[in-house]
Design an enzyme around this catalytic site. Structure first.
Site, PDB file in Angstrom:
ATOM      1  N   HIS A  26       0.796  -1.222   0.000  1.00  0.00           N
ATOM      2  CA  HIS A  26       0.000   0.000   0.000  1.00  0.00           C
ATOM      3  C   HIS A  26       0.830   1.273   0.000  1.00  0.00           C
ATOM      4  O   HIS A  26       0.342   2.318  -0.429  1.00  0.00           O
ATOM      5  CB  HIS A  26      -0.941  -0.004   1.211  1.00  0.00           C
ATOM      6  CG  HIS A  26      -1.710  -1.276   1.333  1.00  0.00           C
ATOM      7  ND1 HIS A  26      -2.687  -1.652   0.433  1.00  0.00           N
ATOM      8  CD2 HIS A  26      -1.624  -2.292   2.226  1.00  0.00           C
ATOM      9  CE1 HIS A  26      -3.162  -2.841   0.788  1.00  0.00           C
ATOM     10  NE2 HIS A  26      -2.536  -3.240   1.870  1.00  0.00           N
ATOM     11  N   ASP A  81       9.290   0.516  -7.448  1.00  0.00           N
ATOM     12  CA  ASP A  81      10.372   0.905  -8.361  1.00  0.00           C
ATOM     13  C   ASP A  81      11.314  -0.265  -8.620  1.00  0.00           C
ATOM     14  O   ASP A  81      11.764  -0.470  -9.754  1.00  0.00           O
ATOM     15  CB  ASP A  81      11.163   2.081  -7.790  1.00  0.00           C
ATOM     16  CG  ASP A  81      10.390   3.385  -7.822  1.00  0.00           C
ATOM     17  OD1 ASP A  81       9.359   3.462  -8.528  1.00  0.00           O
ATOM     18  OD2 ASP A  81      10.815   4.330  -7.129  1.00  0.00           O
ATOM     19  N   HIS A  83      -2.219 -11.349  -1.978  1.00  0.00           N
ATOM     20  CA  HIS A  83      -2.851 -10.962  -0.714  1.00  0.00           C
ATOM     21  C   HIS A  83      -3.762 -12.105  -0.285  1.00  0.00           C
ATOM     22  O   HIS A  83      -4.601 -12.556  -1.065  1.00  0.00           O
ATOM     23  CB  HIS A  83      -3.687  -9.692  -0.878  1.00  0.00           C
ATOM     24  CG  HIS A  83      -2.873  -8.494  -1.230  1.00  0.00           C
ATOM     25  ND1 HIS A  83      -2.221  -7.737  -0.283  1.00  0.00           N
ATOM     26  CD2 HIS A  83      -2.586  -7.942  -2.428  1.00  0.00           C
ATOM     27  CE1 HIS A  83      -1.579  -6.761  -0.885  1.00  0.00           C
ATOM     28  NE2 HIS A  83      -1.782  -6.866  -2.188  1.00  0.00           N
ATOM     29  N   ARG A 109      -6.270   0.287   2.641  1.00  0.00           N
ATOM     30  CA  ARG A 109      -5.740  -0.977   2.106  1.00  0.00           C
ATOM     31  C   ARG A 109      -6.230  -1.275   0.690  1.00  0.00           C
ATOM     32  O   ARG A 109      -5.769  -2.209   0.058  1.00  0.00           O
ATOM     33  CB  ARG A 109      -6.151  -2.140   2.997  1.00  0.00           C
ATOM     34  CG  ARG A 109      -5.554  -2.102   4.374  1.00  0.00           C
ATOM     35  CD  ARG A 109      -5.849  -3.387   5.104  1.00  0.00           C
ATOM     36  NE  ARG A 109      -5.615  -3.284   6.520  1.00  0.00           N
ATOM     37  CZ  ARG A 109      -4.436  -3.451   7.099  1.00  0.00           C
ATOM     38  NH1 ARG A 109      -3.387  -3.725   6.381  1.00  0.00           N
ATOM     39  NH2 ARG A 109      -4.326  -3.343   8.405  1.00  0.00           N
TER      40      ARG A 109
END
Length: 69
Positions: free
Chosen positions: A4, A11, A24, A35
């Site tokens: 999150h 990156d 998840h 979230r």
């Protein structure tokens, strides 16, 4: 929490060639507002959510069958 807020991880994922799957165990779209947004979603090849421990199995299946087009 990394999914999150961690732009550094996003990156890093964006800078590599191997496919990355975001996993998840719970459905983040049905959780608290903070979230619901994942900064990793746009840089991962796939996002698997809400399947409990089966999320890991589905992630492995995706990677095994992944074909870079």
């Amino acid at each position: 929490a990394f999914a999150h807020y961690s732009y550094a991880i996003a990156d890093a994922i964006a800078s590599i060639r191997p496919p990355v799957v975001e996993i998840h165990l719970t459905d983040i779209t049905k959780r608290e507002n903070f979230r619901k947004k994942s900064v990793l979603n746009d840089v991962c090849k796939e996002s698997i959510i809400g399947l409990g421990k089966n999320s890991y199995l589905e992630g492995l299946k995706f990677l095994i069958n992944f074909k870079d087009v």
